[in-house]
Scaffold this motif. Structure first.
Motif, PDB file in Angstrom:
ATOM      1  N   PHE A 184       0.663  -1.097   0.018  1.00  0.00           N
ATOM      2  CA  PHE A 184      -0.130  -0.103  -0.061  1.00  0.00           C
ATOM      3  C   PHE A 184       0.855   1.334   0.011  1.00  0.00           C
ATOM      4  CE2 PHE A 184      -2.523   3.384   2.322  1.00  0.00           C
ATOM      5  CZ  PHE A 184      -3.345   3.243   1.281  1.00  0.00           C
ATOM      6  N   MET A 185       1.873   1.316   0.904  1.00  0.00           N
ATOM      7  CA  MET A 185       2.435   2.472   1.190  1.00  0.00           C
ATOM      8  C   MET A 185       3.442   2.920  -0.072  1.00  0.00           C
ATOM      9  SD  MET A 185       2.223   4.526   3.657  1.00  0.00           S
ATOM     10  CE  MET A 185       3.007   5.515   5.036  1.00  0.00           C
TER      11      MET A 185
ATOM     12  N   LEU B 240       1.410   4.085  -2.998  1.00  0.00           N
ATOM     13  CA  LEU B 240       1.103   5.666  -2.630  1.00  0.00           C
ATOM     14  C   LEU B 240       2.008   6.652  -2.825  1.00  0.00           C
ATOM     15  CD1 LEU B 240      -1.746   6.901  -1.695  1.00  0.00           C
ATOM     16  CD2 LEU B 240      -0.317   7.027   0.786  1.00  0.00           C
ATOM     17  N   LEU B 241       3.156   6.506  -2.078  1.00  0.00           N
ATOM     18  CA  LEU B 241       4.445   7.386  -2.364  1.00  0.00           C
ATOM     19  C   LEU B 241       4.783   7.491  -3.702  1.00  0.00           C
ATOM     20  CD1 LEU B 241       6.421   6.298   0.769  1.00  0.00           C
ATOM     21  CD2 LEU B 241       4.882   8.242   0.390  1.00  0.00           C
TER      22      LEU B 241
ATOM     23  N   ASP C 101       3.223   7.092  -6.716  1.00  0.00           N
ATOM     24  CA  ASP C 101       2.446   7.697  -7.688  1.00  0.00           C
ATOM     25  C   ASP C 101       1.844   8.780  -7.045  1.00  0.00           C
ATOM     26  OD1 ASP C 101       2.715   5.452  -9.082  1.00  0.00           O
ATOM     27  OD2 ASP C 101       1.018   4.208  -8.367  1.00  0.00           O
ATOM     28  N   HIS C 102       1.900   9.561  -5.977  1.00  0.00           N
ATOM     29  CA  HIS C 102       1.229  10.419  -5.631  1.00  0.00           C
ATOM     30  C   HIS C 102       2.017  11.278  -4.778  1.00  0.00           C
ATOM     31  CE1 HIS C 102      -2.460   8.988  -7.236  1.00  0.00           C
ATOM     32  NE2 HIS C 102      -2.265   7.831  -6.563  1.00  0.00           N
ATOM     33  N   VAL C 103       2.291  10.871  -3.461  1.00  0.00           N
ATOM     34  CA  VAL C 103       3.370  11.730  -2.598  1.00  0.00           C
ATOM     35  C   VAL C 103       4.615  12.278  -3.192  1.00  0.00           C
ATOM     36  CG1 VAL C 103       4.257  11.998  -0.176  1.00  0.00           C
ATOM     37  CG2 VAL C 103       2.199  10.490  -0.745  1.00  0.00           C
TER      38      VAL C 103
ATOM     39  N   GLY D  73       9.228   5.216  -4.626  1.00  0.00           N
ATOM     40  CA  GLY D  73       8.360   4.550  -3.720  1.00  0.00           C
ATOM     41  C   GLY D  73       9.202   3.995  -2.617  1.00  0.00           C
TER      42      GLY D  73
END
Lengths: 301, 400
Positions: free
Chosen positions: B213-214, B217-218, B220-222, B243
């Motif tokens: 999950f993390m 998320l990192l 692609d987005h953060v 990521g």
């Protein structure tokens, strides 16, 4: 005249805004703190549910790469073996040391022992792995030369459990009212009789809680196993030597999640969910046990 | 009562110290009084060993008095030592045997500690003797040329720990304020229990969560967002947006540390006296002013203790970091970089390192550094909190 002395009615708008802002800040932080923890359980379920079934728990892994078919029976059996071995070492030793700390609590030796036992609680798990490797697994130098095996890993986990069981046992014994102990001694009971007949029975729930707490702490330990056991895809027939490795749930998750395969990741998340559920149930059991014994103590006065 | 207790013990200790070290002879009167004082005081928490009737024979009164009298005249031994010796002599033999048996249990714990420290030092010795102190600040790690230095891994470890704490501490403290002052009463018990339970989830599950999950998320987005905003001005936030890396590892370790810091902070918040809170309200402060300017400063020592414990937990974290940090031996310069920590290096490469004695020794020396840091940090935090709370503190085991 009086109106000038009295303070203004109500708060200034700055203080009102600040009050509301800081209050909602804590609420946001609270949500940020709890959400990820709940998300872990939810994501393990969401990503792993495709693999979940009863046969997932009861079958051995198969296929290629290994684990793509079948379940996690090897991991569950292996984890049980490891916990059993760890308890066999740490429960007697931990209770023994706990009794010592309680009985001779004011001696200088006991104070040093208590300090070192507390220090052992803070030893990182990789260090335990290194120590377990050199004590049990290595084939050169001093040590037991058991190779990467279930016995080596189980006893290493036992090392981790010893200070936990010691600490909780001592605390449970301290909770036994002193008047009981002194009464028994005044009636002429020997110290052994006091310990066997009074202190241990009175503290048994606390000691049981301590053992479960220790099990809870070693259940998901992975790092020590990398050094002492690694992994086995089947059920082992021996616990020592070159084919003495056992499977383990945590190791299984580690190996599956390392593979670049979507199917194995699903299996890993399903296994993670199983491990999490076991851990949470055990934790709940500990809390119920502690709560029950507190209730019992209240009723007994 | 409590104050008297401490006072009495302290005077007594001072007297003994004066007597032994400085050679100042105490007046017999004073000395006897102080002995009596200590015995009286210690009665409250008398150890089992002095409470058994078998310790004292029938004529104990007379004997002990005579022994006291003798020792008053002998200058070499203190009264206390003599008393202890005579009372030891009067313990029944079987009792002494039993106490000796118990002592073996304590000896096991000592032996275990000695094993941990001994194995680490002995096995690390080739590296310690070859590289000396410069091992700490050398950043070369080359098994082929047999040059090893810890700097890369020490820096990586502190990066991950730092990110984890920066993320965890504000959230943990604010949420413990929420639980202690803002939340509805029915929520508190359940949520605290839930947090403590979730804190017990094994590290490997956190690591798997991070990968599943993390990291996406990192990636692609953060991280692209960070690079496009802050990264335009500071290279520190720029990077490849993979990521994996210190940010992912730090955040996941931070999530693991939050419950520990929050629980300990909440325990010290509960101990702020009611009078303080009421006085603050009486002076006309709002709720937020009371919570943030009165309660929060009052628990700063507790917060420091909890942060130290959180640091101890984060620094030893292995599996989650191993899965998320990217495992590349380079010193991170940006928050999006990959890196390596001591614990993840050991878990990842130790089993091949053992073939080469010096390589293995260097890795164990890294482990020794980690061990020393964790022991110091854990002891500090524990002592601080013990002093503050004066009681029980749930043990926290270094991460798995």
């Amino acid at each position: 005249m009086a109106e000038n002395i009295l303070p203004e009615k109500g708060l200034s708008s700055y203080r009102k805004v600040r009050n509301a802002l800081l209050g909602s800040l804590t609420a946001v932080a609270f949500i940020l703190a709890v959400t990820p923890l709940l998300a872990i359980v939810y994501i393990a379920y969401d990503r792993g549910k495709a693999a979940l079934s009863l046969s997932f728990i009861t079958t051995l892994p198969g296929g290629f790469p290994i684990g793509i078919e079948g379940g996690i029976a090897n991991g569950i059996v292996g984890s049980l073996i490891l916990i059993l071995l760890a308890s066999l070492l740490s429960v007697p030793v931990g209770i023994w040391a706990g009794l010592y700390l309680w009985d001779q609590s004011h001696t200088r030796m006991a104070k040093i022992t208590r300090l070192l036992s507390d220090l052992l609680l803070g030893v990182p798990s990789v260090i335990w792995g290194v120590v377990g490797f050199f004590v049990f697994s290595t084939n050169t130098g001093f040590g037991f030369h058991w190779g990467f095996s279930g016995l080596a890993a189980g006893l290493t986990l036992g090392f981790i459990m010893i200070p936990i069981v010691t600490r909780v046992t001592e605390q449970a014994l301290r909770d036994v009212p002193r008047s009981y102990i002194e009464g028994a001694l005044a009636l002429g009971a020997s110290r052994f009789q006091v310990v066997r007949g009074l202190a241990i029975p009175a503290a048994i729930t606390g000691i049981g809680t301590g053992i479960l707490l220790g099990v809870l702490n070693v259940l998901g330990q992975t790092a020590p196993l990398i050094f002492t056991n690694y992994y086995n895809t089947g059920i082992p027939t021996s616990l020592v030597g070159s084919n003495g490795s056992v499977g383990d749930l945590a190791m299984q998750i580690f190996i599956y999640i390392h593979e670049p395969s979507k199917a194995l990741h699903v299996k890993a998340m399903a296994a993670a969910l199983v491990l999490t559920v076991i851990v949470l149930l055990l934790d709940m059991g500990i809390r119920l046990l502690a709560w029950g014994s507190r209730k019992y103590a209240q009723r007994m006065g | 009562m409590n104050k008297e207790h401490h006072g009495a013990v302290r005077t007594n200790r001072t007297a003994l110290f004066l007597e032994r070290v400085m050679g100042v002879a105490m007046e017999p009167e004073t000395r006897a009084q102080q002995e009596a004082g200590q015995i009286l005081v210690e009665n409250a928490t008398l150890p089992l060993s002095t409470a058994s009737p078998r310790i004292l024979s029938t004529d104990s009164e007379g004997k002990s008095r005579s022994s006291e009298g003798e020792s008053l005249h002998s200058d070499g031994k203190s009264v206390l030592k003599n008393l202890r010796e005579t009372s030891q002599a009067r313990i029944h033999r079987s009792e002494r045997l039993f106490q000796g048996t118990l002592r073996v249990g304590g000896f096991f714990v000592l032996a275990l500690f000695a094993t941990v420290l001994g194995v680490s030092i002995v096995e690390a010795w080739p590296s310690i003797s070859k590289f000396g102190w410069s091992f700490l600040w050398t950043s070369t790690w080359n098994p082929h040329r047999q040059i090893f230095g810890a700097w890369t891994y020490i820096v990586g470890t502190f990066w991950v720990t730092g990110i984890a704490l920066l993320f965890a501490i504000p959230i943990a403290i604010l949420s413990s304020l929420f639980l202690s002052d803002y939340s509805p009463k029915w929520l508190v018990g359940g949520v605290s229990t839930l947090m403590e339970m979730l804190a017990g989830i094994p590290s490997i599950v956190f690591g798997a969560f991070g990968i599943i999950f993390m990291v996406p998320l990192l990636r692609d987005h953060v991280e692209p967002f960070l690079a496009n905003t802050l990264g335009k001005h500071w290279d520190f936030f720029n990077g490849d947006s993979m990521g994996y890396g210190i940010l992912a590892a730090g955040l996941v370790v931070g999530i693991m540390v939050i419950p520990l810091v929050a629980t300990v902070t909440r325990d010290s918040l509960v101990m702020v006296p009611r009078e303080t809170v009421e006085a603050s309200y009486a002076l006309g402060s709002t709720k937020a002013e009371m919570v943030f300017f009165v309660k929060l400063p009052a628990v700063v020592p507790g917060i420091i203790g909890s942060v130290i414990l959180g640091f101890g937990r984060a620094i030893g974290e292995t599996m989650a970091v191993l899965l998320l940090i990217g495992n590349q031996a380079s010193i991170p310069t940006s928050i999006q970089d990959v890196g390596y920590t001591i614990s993840s290096l050991l878990a990842n490469t130790f089993t091949y390192a053992v073939i080469d004695p010096l390589y293995a020794a260097a890795e164990i020396e890294l482990g020794l550094i980690l061990l020393v840091i964790s022991l110091v940090v854990n002891t500090l935090g524990r002592e601080l909190l013990m002093k503050l709370m004066g009681g029980r503190l749930a043990g926290s085991v270094g991460g798995g």
